[in-house]
Design a protein around this motif. Sequence first.
Motif, PDB file in Angstrom:
ATOM      1  N   LEU A  84     -19.819  13.583 -47.450  1.00  0.00           N
ATOM      2  CA  LEU A  84     -18.575  13.099 -46.871  1.00  0.00           C
ATOM      3  C   LEU A  84     -18.790  12.807 -45.401  1.00  0.00           C
ATOM      4  O   LEU A  84     -19.240  13.670 -44.656  1.00  0.00           O
ATOM      5  CB  LEU A  84     -17.457  14.137 -47.019  1.00  0.00           C
ATOM      6  CG  LEU A  84     -16.917  14.365 -48.411  1.00  0.00           C
ATOM      7  CD1 LEU A  84     -15.832  15.438 -48.381  1.00  0.00           C
ATOM      8  CD2 LEU A  84     -16.368  13.093 -48.997  1.00  0.00           C
ATOM      9  N   VAL A  85     -18.471  11.605 -44.999  1.00  0.00           N
ATOM     10  CA  VAL A  85     -18.632  11.222 -43.608  1.00  0.00           C
ATOM     11  C   VAL A  85     -17.538  11.857 -42.761  1.00  0.00           C
ATOM     12  O   VAL A  85     -17.764  12.250 -41.632  1.00  0.00           O
ATOM     13  CB  VAL A  85     -18.622   9.687 -43.466  1.00  0.00           C
ATOM     14  CG1 VAL A  85     -18.695   9.278 -42.018  1.00  0.00           C
ATOM     15  CG2 VAL A  85     -19.787   9.092 -44.236  1.00  0.00           C
ATOM     16  N   LEU A  86     -16.348  12.011 -43.319  1.00  0.00           N
ATOM     17  CA  LEU A  86     -15.211  12.580 -42.595  1.00  0.00           C
ATOM     18  C   LEU A  86     -14.653  13.767 -43.385  1.00  0.00           C
ATOM     19  O   LEU A  86     -13.561  13.706 -43.942  1.00  0.00           O
ATOM     20  CB  LEU A  86     -14.134  11.511 -42.393  1.00  0.00           C
ATOM     21  CG  LEU A  86     -14.597  10.279 -41.611  1.00  0.00           C
ATOM     22  CD1 LEU A  86     -13.588   9.155 -41.713  1.00  0.00           C
ATOM     23  CD2 LEU A  86     -14.853  10.637 -40.165  1.00  0.00           C
ATOM     24  N   PRO A  87     -15.390  14.873 -43.423  1.00  0.00           N
ATOM     25  CA  PRO A  87     -14.994  15.996 -44.279  1.00  0.00           C
ATOM     26  C   PRO A  87     -13.690  16.669 -43.864  1.00  0.00           C
ATOM     27  O   PRO A  87     -12.988  17.221 -44.710  1.00  0.00           O
ATOM     28  CB  PRO A  87     -16.166  16.968 -44.161  1.00  0.00           C
ATOM     29  CG  PRO A  87     -16.807  16.641 -42.855  1.00  0.00           C
ATOM     30  CD  PRO A  87     -16.620  15.165 -42.682  1.00  0.00           C
ATOM     31  N   ILE A  88     -13.338  16.633 -42.589  1.00  0.00           N
ATOM     32  CA  ILE A  88     -12.113  17.299 -42.153  1.00  0.00           C
ATOM     33  C   ILE A  88     -10.888  16.584 -42.702  1.00  0.00           C
ATOM     34  O   ILE A  88      -9.921  17.226 -43.114  1.00  0.00           O
ATOM     35  CB  ILE A  88     -12.070  17.413 -40.618  1.00  0.00           C
ATOM     36  CG1 ILE A  88     -13.185  18.353 -40.170  1.00  0.00           C
ATOM     37  CG2 ILE A  88     -10.710  17.900 -40.132  1.00  0.00           C
ATOM     38  CD1 ILE A  88     -13.396  18.449 -38.693  1.00  0.00           C
ATOM     39  N   ILE A  89     -10.925  15.269 -42.757  1.00  0.00           N
ATOM     40  CA  ILE A  89      -9.793  14.521 -43.311  1.00  0.00           C
ATOM     41  C   ILE A  89      -9.602  14.881 -44.778  1.00  0.00           C
ATOM     42  O   ILE A  89      -8.478  15.109 -45.234  1.00  0.00           O
ATOM     43  CB  ILE A  89      -9.978  13.005 -43.096  1.00  0.00           C
ATOM     44  CG1 ILE A  89      -9.897  12.687 -41.599  1.00  0.00           C
ATOM     45  CG2 ILE A  89      -8.939  12.209 -43.884  1.00  0.00           C
ATOM     46  CD1 ILE A  89     -10.170  11.249 -41.232  1.00  0.00           C
ATOM     47  N   GLU A  90     -10.682  14.971 -45.519  1.00  0.00           N
ATOM     48  CA  GLU A  90     -10.589  15.357 -46.931  1.00  0.00           C
ATOM     49  C   GLU A  90     -10.072  16.792 -47.067  1.00  0.00           C
ATOM     50  O   GLU A  90      -9.222  17.084 -47.917  1.00  0.00           O
ATOM     51  CB  GLU A  90     -11.955  15.218 -47.612  1.00  0.00           C
ATOM     52  CG  GLU A  90     -11.974  15.626 -49.069  1.00  0.00           C
ATOM     53  CD  GLU A  90     -11.183  14.724 -50.005  1.00  0.00           C
ATOM     54  OE1 GLU A  90     -11.101  15.066 -51.199  1.00  0.00           O
ATOM     55  OE2 GLU A  90     -10.628  13.702 -49.566  1.00  0.00           O
ATOM     56  N   ALA A  91     -10.550  17.692 -46.237  1.00  0.00           N
ATOM     57  CA  ALA A  91     -10.104  19.080 -46.287  1.00  0.00           C
ATOM     58  C   ALA A  91      -8.617  19.190 -45.959  1.00  0.00           C
ATOM     59  O   ALA A  91      -7.884  19.948 -46.605  1.00  0.00           O
ATOM     60  CB  ALA A  91     -10.929  19.935 -45.327  1.00  0.00           C
ATOM     61  N   GLU A  92      -8.166  18.434 -44.969  1.00  0.00           N
ATOM     62  CA  GLU A  92      -6.748  18.448 -44.607  1.00  0.00           C
ATOM     63  C   GLU A  92      -5.895  17.871 -45.735  1.00  0.00           C
ATOM     64  O   GLU A  92      -4.801  18.361 -46.004  1.00  0.00           O
ATOM     65  CB  GLU A  92      -6.505  17.671 -43.314  1.00  0.00           C
ATOM     66  CG  GLU A  92      -6.922  18.409 -42.076  1.00  0.00           C
ATOM     67  CD  GLU A  92      -6.099  19.653 -41.807  1.00  0.00           C
ATOM     68  OE1 GLU A  92      -4.876  19.644 -42.048  1.00  0.00           O
ATOM     69  OE2 GLU A  92      -6.680  20.640 -41.349  1.00  0.00           O
ATOM     70  N   ARG A  93      -6.373  16.832 -46.376  1.00  0.00           N
ATOM     71  CA  ARG A  93      -5.633  16.242 -47.497  1.00  0.00           C
ATOM     72  C   ARG A  93      -5.429  17.279 -48.595  1.00  0.00           C
ATOM     73  O   ARG A  93      -4.329  17.456 -49.112  1.00  0.00           O
ATOM     74  CB  ARG A  93      -6.369  15.021 -48.054  1.00  0.00           C
ATOM     75  CG  ARG A  93      -5.649  14.382 -49.245  1.00  0.00           C
ATOM     76  CD  ARG A  93      -6.523  13.391 -49.965  1.00  0.00           C
ATOM     77  NE  ARG A  93      -7.679  13.984 -50.623  1.00  0.00           N
ATOM     78  CZ  ARG A  93      -7.621  14.647 -51.793  1.00  0.00           C
ATOM     79  NH1 ARG A  93      -6.484  14.844 -52.408  1.00  0.00           N
ATOM     80  NH2 ARG A  93      -8.725  15.131 -52.329  1.00  0.00           N
ATOM     81  N   ILE A  94      -6.493  18.007 -48.909  1.00  0.00           N
ATOM     82  CA  ILE A  94      -6.422  19.036 -49.945  1.00  0.00           C
ATOM     83  C   ILE A  94      -5.516  20.183 -49.499  1.00  0.00           C
ATOM     84  O   ILE A  94      -4.684  20.661 -50.266  1.00  0.00           O
ATOM     85  CB  ILE A  94      -7.835  19.542 -50.292  1.00  0.00           C
ATOM     86  CG1 ILE A  94      -8.625  18.413 -50.974  1.00  0.00           C
ATOM     87  CG2 ILE A  94      -7.777  20.785 -51.170  1.00  0.00           C
ATOM     88  CD1 ILE A  94     -10.106  18.686 -51.087  1.00  0.00           C
ATOM     89  N   LYS A  95      -5.667  20.597 -48.252  1.00  0.00           N
ATOM     90  CA  LYS A  95      -4.853  21.689 -47.705  1.00  0.00           C
ATOM     91  C   LYS A  95      -3.368  21.356 -47.792  1.00  0.00           C
ATOM     92  O   LYS A  95      -2.541  22.226 -48.056  1.00  0.00           O
ATOM     93  CB  LYS A  95      -5.262  21.940 -46.253  1.00  0.00           C
ATOM     94  CG  LYS A  95      -4.474  23.003 -45.550  1.00  0.00           C
ATOM     95  CD  LYS A  95      -4.985  23.147 -44.131  1.00  0.00           C
ATOM     96  CE  LYS A  95      -4.074  23.985 -43.290  1.00  0.00           C
ATOM     97  NZ  LYS A  95      -4.531  24.043 -41.899  1.00  0.00           N
ATOM     98  N   ARG A  96      -3.034  20.100 -47.580  1.00  0.00           N
ATOM     99  CA  ARG A  96      -1.640  19.661 -47.610  1.00  0.00           C
ATOM    100  C   ARG A  96      -1.182  19.286 -49.022  1.00  0.00           C
ATOM    101  O   ARG A  96      -0.098  18.752 -49.202  1.00  0.00           O
ATOM    102  CB  ARG A  96      -1.448  18.501 -46.646  1.00  0.00           C
ATOM    103  CG  ARG A  96      -1.675  18.939 -45.206  1.00  0.00           C
ATOM    104  CD  ARG A  96      -1.860  17.757 -44.272  1.00  0.00           C
ATOM    105  NE  ARG A  96      -2.331  18.210 -42.976  1.00  0.00           N
ATOM    106  CZ  ARG A  96      -1.533  18.631 -42.014  1.00  0.00           C
ATOM    107  NH1 ARG A  96      -0.243  18.664 -42.200  1.00  0.00           N
ATOM    108  NH2 ARG A  96      -2.039  19.030 -40.866  1.00  0.00           N
TER     109      ARG A  96
END
Length: 116
Positions: free
Chosen positions: A47-59
């Motif tokens: 994942l190039v932008l793992p934080i965006i994916e993590a935030e999506r899942i978190k939300r």
Amino acid sequence: MWKTVKKIFAHFEKNFLFALLTFARNGHILSADGPKMSNEPVGGDTLVLPIIEAERIKRQMSRDDFAKSIGVSRRTISNWQNGSTELPLSKLLMIARMWDCSTDYLLGLDTGQTSA
């Protein structure tokens, strides 16, 4: 007069953030243990932008809901995540506003911030 000042500031801010993002993507800012952001092709499960994916899942947002909320297709999100295409600055700013966090945090440049 204020209208002109606002336009100038908006133009400066957009170009400054674009320059900063480009500088970071070329590896001039990111540390070796930060997220992968380079001009080299990225494939597989990286994942190039793992934080965006993590935030999506978190939300608890589905990929479809996330894509609709920022006005793109699910495929576009996948292309950003696997490095096939670059995330436009306008969308990065939209995500940061939507989630009330900094663009630095979303790009992995600000490790001290936590999301709202």
